[in-house]
Design a protein around this motif. Structure first.
Motif, PDB file in Angstrom:
ATOM      1  N   MET A  18       0.820  -1.184   0.000  1.00 52.06           N
ATOM      2  CA  MET A  18       0.000   0.000   0.000  1.00 52.06           C
ATOM      3  C   MET A  18       0.874   1.261   0.000  1.00 52.06           C
ATOM      4  O   MET A  18       0.550   2.231  -0.668  1.00 52.06           O
ATOM      5  CB  MET A  18      -0.927  -0.030   1.215  1.00 52.06           C
ATOM      6  N   LEU A  19       1.962   1.242   0.737  1.00 52.35           N
ATOM      7  CA  LEU A  19       2.866   2.393   0.791  1.00 52.35           C
ATOM      8  C   LEU A  19       3.508   2.639  -0.568  1.00 52.35           C
ATOM      9  O   LEU A  19       3.661   3.790  -0.989  1.00 52.35           O
ATOM     10  CB  LEU A  19       3.934   2.170   1.864  1.00 52.35           C
ATOM     11  N   LYS A  20       3.827   1.561  -1.266  1.00 54.59           N
ATOM     12  CA  LYS A  20       4.426   1.682  -2.594  1.00 54.59           C
ATOM     13  C   LYS A  20       3.424   2.297  -3.576  1.00 54.59           C
ATOM     14  O   LYS A  20       3.771   3.149  -4.390  1.00 54.59           O
ATOM     15  CB  LYS A  20       4.877   0.312  -3.089  1.00 54.59           C
ATOM     16  N   GLU A  21       2.160   1.883  -3.495  1.00 56.90           N
ATOM     17  CA  GLU A  21       1.125   2.454  -4.349  1.00 56.90           C
ATOM     18  C   GLU A  21       0.943   3.947  -4.077  1.00 56.90           C
ATOM     19  O   GLU A  21       0.793   4.741  -4.997  1.00 56.90           O
ATOM     20  CB  GLU A  21      -0.208   1.738  -4.133  1.00 56.90           C
ATOM     21  N   PHE A  22       0.978   4.311  -2.776  1.00 53.35           N
ATOM     22  CA  PHE A  22       0.847   5.721  -2.415  1.00 53.35           C
ATOM     23  C   PHE A  22       2.021   6.518  -2.972  1.00 53.35           C
ATOM     24  O   PHE A  22       1.841   7.619  -3.495  1.00 53.35           O
ATOM     25  CB  PHE A  22       0.755   5.878  -0.894  1.00 53.35           C
ATOM     26  N   LYS A  23       3.227   5.980  -2.872  1.00 54.92           N
ATOM     27  CA  LYS A  23       4.417   6.660  -3.407  1.00 54.92           C
ATOM     28  C   LYS A  23       4.275   6.853  -4.917  1.00 54.92           C
ATOM     29  O   LYS A  23       4.560   7.930  -5.441  1.00 54.92           O
ATOM     30  CB  LYS A  23       5.673   5.857  -3.096  1.00 54.92           C
TER      31      LYS A  23
END
Length: 134
Positions: free
Chosen positions: A1-6
């Motif tokens: 999820m953090l990668k998608e947000f980035k």
């Protein structure tokens, strides 16, 4: 999820939007200064020397001395400040209109669609008709 947000944050649209918001804030400050320091004094001069920012309808007078116990602040409808805000809105709207109009002129118009000739079926039917005549 953090990668998608980035990935979402680093896309061009989000960065361009952030720059647009910062620029809008800066333009807002410039327009407010222009209206308050240049436009409204001229308008006030031609309106009999009045300062619109100080025009108000007092509902309740202030009582006491500010900073001392029992002080009650003045309650007023500051309609002059609202007039300044309307002038700001008109100027910002006009500036945005000019910017969008100039931007639209820089865009190249879409190429006209290529003229469509007869379909393959129409050509085959025409050839068939010509062969029948021979």
């Amino acid at each position: 999820m953090l990668k998608e947000f980035k990935n979402f944050i680093m896309t061009g649209n989000v960065i361009e939007f952030a720059v647009a918001v910062i620029m809008a804030g800066a333009v807002g400050l410039v327009v407010n200064g222009f209206v308050a320091d240049i436009i409204m004094p001229v308008v006030g001069h031609f309106a009999g020397g009045m300062d619109f920012a100080n025009l108000k309808i007092i509902l309740t007078e202030s009582t006491g001395v500010q900073g001392e116990p029992g002080y009650v602040a003045e309650n007023a409808i500051r309609w002059g400040a609202w007039v300044n805000t309307l002038v700001n809105l008109l100027i910002v709207g006009f500036v945005m209109f000019v910017i969008v109009k100039a931007y639209n002129k820089t865009k190249t118009p879409p190429a006209p669609p290529a003229p469509k000739g007869p379909s393959q079926e129409d050509l085959l039917a025409e050839i068939r008709d010509l062969l029948k005549k021979q």
